[in-house]
Design an enzyme around this catalytic site. Structure first.
Site, short mmCIF file in Angstrom:
data_model
loop_
_atom_site.label_atom_id
_atom_site.label_comp_id
_atom_site.label_asym_id
_atom_site.label_seq_id
_atom_site.Cartn_x
_atom_site.Cartn_y
_atom_site.Cartn_z
N TRP A 325 0.84 -1.20 0.00
CA TRP A 325 0.00 0.00 0.00
C TRP A 325 0.87 1.25 0.00
CZ3 TRP A 325 -0.35 4.16 3.32
CH2 TRP A 325 -1.45 4.98 3.19
N HIS A 326 2.02 1.18 0.68
CA HIS A 326 2.87 2.36 0.78
C HIS A 326 3.56 2.72 -0.52
CE1 HIS A 326 2.36 1.78 5.13
NE2 HIS A 326 2.74 3.03 5.25
N GLY A 327 3.77 1.77 -1.40
CA GLY A 327 4.43 2.13 -2.65
C GLY A 327 4.71 0.94 -3.52
N PHE A 477 2.21 8.50 -1.11
CA PHE A 477 1.52 7.22 -0.96
C PHE A 477 0.02 7.34 -1.23
CE2 PHE A 477 4.99 6.80 2.41
CZ PHE A 477 5.89 6.34 1.48
#
Length: 477
Positions: A325-327, A477
Site C-alpha cells: 500500500w505504501h508504494g 503514498f
C-alpha cells in the site's frame, strides 16, 4: 496546498471565518462550504486530478445506494464488486502499473527475452490511496449492513474529501465521521484552543524535526558508499525521527485543524517510539491504516479464529499488503515482511497483546526492563526503516552491509548536535504527556507555565524551522 505553506495560512482563517460567522445558520450550509473549500484545497495541487476525486465520490455514493436497494444478495454483490474493481483499478493503474509492467519485463529478461514495455510518465494523484480506502470502507459497511447508504451527496462528498484528512489521512470511517457532519456544530472554545495547541505541536514536529533531519538523511542515503558505518547508523536513526515527525506532525495538524471546525477525527498516532514490542508499535503507528486492514482484510480472512498457521498466514498477508500500500517497490514489500517476522514470536507465544497500556503507566520514569524493551523495539524499527527509505533492494542491502565495518564505533561526522537536541526536546515533552491525546496537551500545568511552553515552542519554530515548503512524505503514498 501544503499545511506548511503561506497559502494554507491564508486559506485556513478565511474558511474558519466563513464557517462560523457567515454559514453558521445551518450545518448544511457549513457542509457546502467545507466541500467547496476541500475541492479548492485539492485543486491547488493539480486541478486535473480533482475530476478523478469527484468520479470516485460519485461512484461510491451511487454504489452505496444501489447496494442498499438491491433485492437479492447477488445484485448487492454486483454493485459492491463494481465499486471495488473500479476503485482498485484506478489505484492500480496510477500507482502500480509501472511496477507490475517493469517486474514482468525483468522476469522475461531473466529468461533471455527482451520486452519493450510502455511505462506511464504521470504524477501519482495525491491522496488517492487515502480517499480510495474511505470509499471502500463505506460501500463494504453498507454491504455488511453496518450502516445505511447516505442519500445526501454533499454530506457524503465532505466525508470523503474533507480537506484536513484528504491527502494523508487519517483514514476515516463513515460510522465515525458522517454523524458529526450531519448535525449542527456549535463553536467550542476549549476544543478549538486545544486544536490550536495540537496544530502548533504538529508544526514543531514537521518543520523543526522532520525537515531538519531530511537534508542529512538524504545526504547519507544518497552517498552511502562513502559514509562511515556510524554515519549510516545515524542516517537510519534520523530517518526514523524524520518520518515520525513528518507523518505524526501531519496528523496532529489535520486533527487540530478539524477541531477548529467542531469535528473530531480518528487518532492516528499514540507515541509509537515508546512501544515495548512490535505489536504495540503497530497499535500506535498509523492507527487508522492498521485498524482498516484489521477490519477489512484480517478479520474477513479468518482473523485469529483459526489455528496457528491461519494466524501466521493472515498476519503475513496484512503486513505485506500494508507494505505494498505504501508504494510500488520491492523495498516496501520487504519492509512489510520484516515487520511480520518481528511480529511472529509474539503471535506464536500469544504475547502480542501484552502491552496495552502506555509504558511507565502512572509513573514518571519507566522501569529498566521497559527501557530495554523500548530500545530493542526502536532498533528493530530503524533497521526496517532502511528498506522503507532505500531507493532499491540492492541499495538497502549495500547500506546494511556497509554498516558492519570497522568504523561502526566511530563518532559520526559531522555530529548533528542541534538536530539531536531538538529531537530530545520533542521526546521529553511527548514522554511527559504520553497518556494524553497529543504531546502539547498540558492543561494540568499552571497557566503561566503553559504560556511559557507555548512561547518557547513558537520561538524554536521561528528560530530553527526549515521554511522550505517541504512536502510531507506520505503525499507520495
Amino acid at each position: 496546498m501544503l499545511f506548511n505553506s503561506i497559502g494554507f495560512l491564508v486559506f485556513l482563517p478565511i474558511v474558519f471565518i466563513l464557517y462560523w460567522f457567515v454559514f453558521n445558520k445551518k450545518y448544511q450550509h457549513q457542509n457546502l462550504l467545507l466541500l467547496v473549500a476541500s475541492f479548492y484545497f485539492y485543486a491547488c495541487w493539480d486541478w486535473r486530478f480533482l475530476f478523478l476525486l469527484m468520479f470516485s465520490i460519485g461512484l461510491d455514493f451511487l454504489s452505496g445506494i444501489q447496494i442498499e436497494k438491491s433485492k437479492t444478495n447477488k445484485e448487492a454483490t454486483f454493485w459492491l464488486t463494481l465499486s471495488i474493481v473500479i476503485n482498485l483499478g484506478f489505484l492500480g493503474f496510477f500507482k502500480y502499473y509501472n511496477f507490475f509492467v517493469g517486474s514482468f519485463a525483468d522476469l522475461l529478461g531473466g529468461f533471455g527475452f527482451k520486452a519493450n514495455v510502455w511505462l506511464l510518465h504521470i504524477v501519482l494523484p495525491v491522496g488517492i490511496s487515502f480517499y480510495t480506502f474511505h470509499g471502500l470502507s463505506y460501500v463494504i459497511d453498507i454491504y455488511k449492513k453496518r450502516i445505511k447508504a447516505e442519500r445526501n451527496f454533499i454530506d457524503y462528498a465532505v466525508f470523503v474529501s474533507y480537506f484536513p484528512l484528504l491527502v494523508a489521512g487519517p483514514i476515516e470511517r463513515a460510522t465515525h465521521l458522517l454523524p458529526q457532519i450531519q448535525k449542527k456544530r456549535i463553536f467550542n472554545y476549549e476544543q478549538a484552543a486545544d486544536g490550536m495547541r495540537q496544530i502548533l505541536w504538529g508544526f514543531f514536529k514537521k518543520m523543526v524535526i522532520a525537515d531538519n533531519c531530511a537534508p542529512l538523511v538524504n545526504e547519507i542515503f544518497n552517498n552511502y558508499h562513502t559514509e562511515s558505518s556510524s554515519n549510516l547508523v545515524l542516517g537510519a536513526v534520523l530517518f526514523a525521527f524524520q518520518i515520525y515527525g513528518d507523518f505524526s506532525g501531519y496528523s496532529d495538524i489535520a486533527l487540530g485543524v478539524s477541531r477548529l471546525f467542531g469535528v473530531e477525527l480518528l487518532k492516528n498516532f499514540a507515541f509509537p517510539y515508546f512501544s515495548r514490542d512490535i505489536a504495540e508499535f503497530w497499535r500506535r503507528w498509523h492507527i487508522s491504516l492498521s485498524s482498516w486492514f484489521r477490519d477489512y482484510l484480517y478479520i474477513p480472512l479468518g482473523g485469529s479464529k483459526g489455528g496457528l498457521w491461519m494466524k501466521i498466514r493472515n498476519t503475513f498477508i496484512i503486513f505485506l499488503v500494508s507494505g505494498f500500500w505504501h508504494g510500488a517497490n520491492w523495498t516496501f514489500l520487504i519492509w512489510g515482511g520484516l515487520n511480520a517476522l518481528y511480529f511472529m514470536p509474539l503471535l506464536v507465544t500469544n504475547k502480542n497483546r501484552q502491552n496495552l497500556e502506555v509504558a511507565g503507566m502512572g509513573k514518571f520514569l519507566p522501569s529498566a526492563k521497559e527501557i530495554f524493551q523500548i530500545l530493542i523495539t526502536f532498533i528493530l524499527t530503524c533497521f526496517a526503516w532502511i528498506f522503507f527509505r532505500a531507493e532499491s533492494v540492492a541499495q538497502a542491502f549495500s547500506y546494511i552491509k556497509k554498516i558492519f565495518s570497522n568504523t561502526l564505533l566511530s563518532i559520526p561526522q559531522p555530529f548533528p548536535i542541534k538536530i539531536l537536541a531538538l529531537t530530545a526536546v520533542m521526546f521529553i515533552i511527548e514522554w511527559i504527556n504520553r497518556e494524553k491525546v497529543h504531546g502539547l496537551k498540558i492543561e494540568r500545568f499552571n497557566p503561566w507555565v503553559r504560556r511559557g511552553v507555548y512561547i518557547i515552542i513558537i520561538y524554536i519554530i521561528v528560530r530553527y524551522a526549515n521554511f522550505g515548503n517541504n512536502e510531507f512524505i506520505y503525499f507520495q503514498f
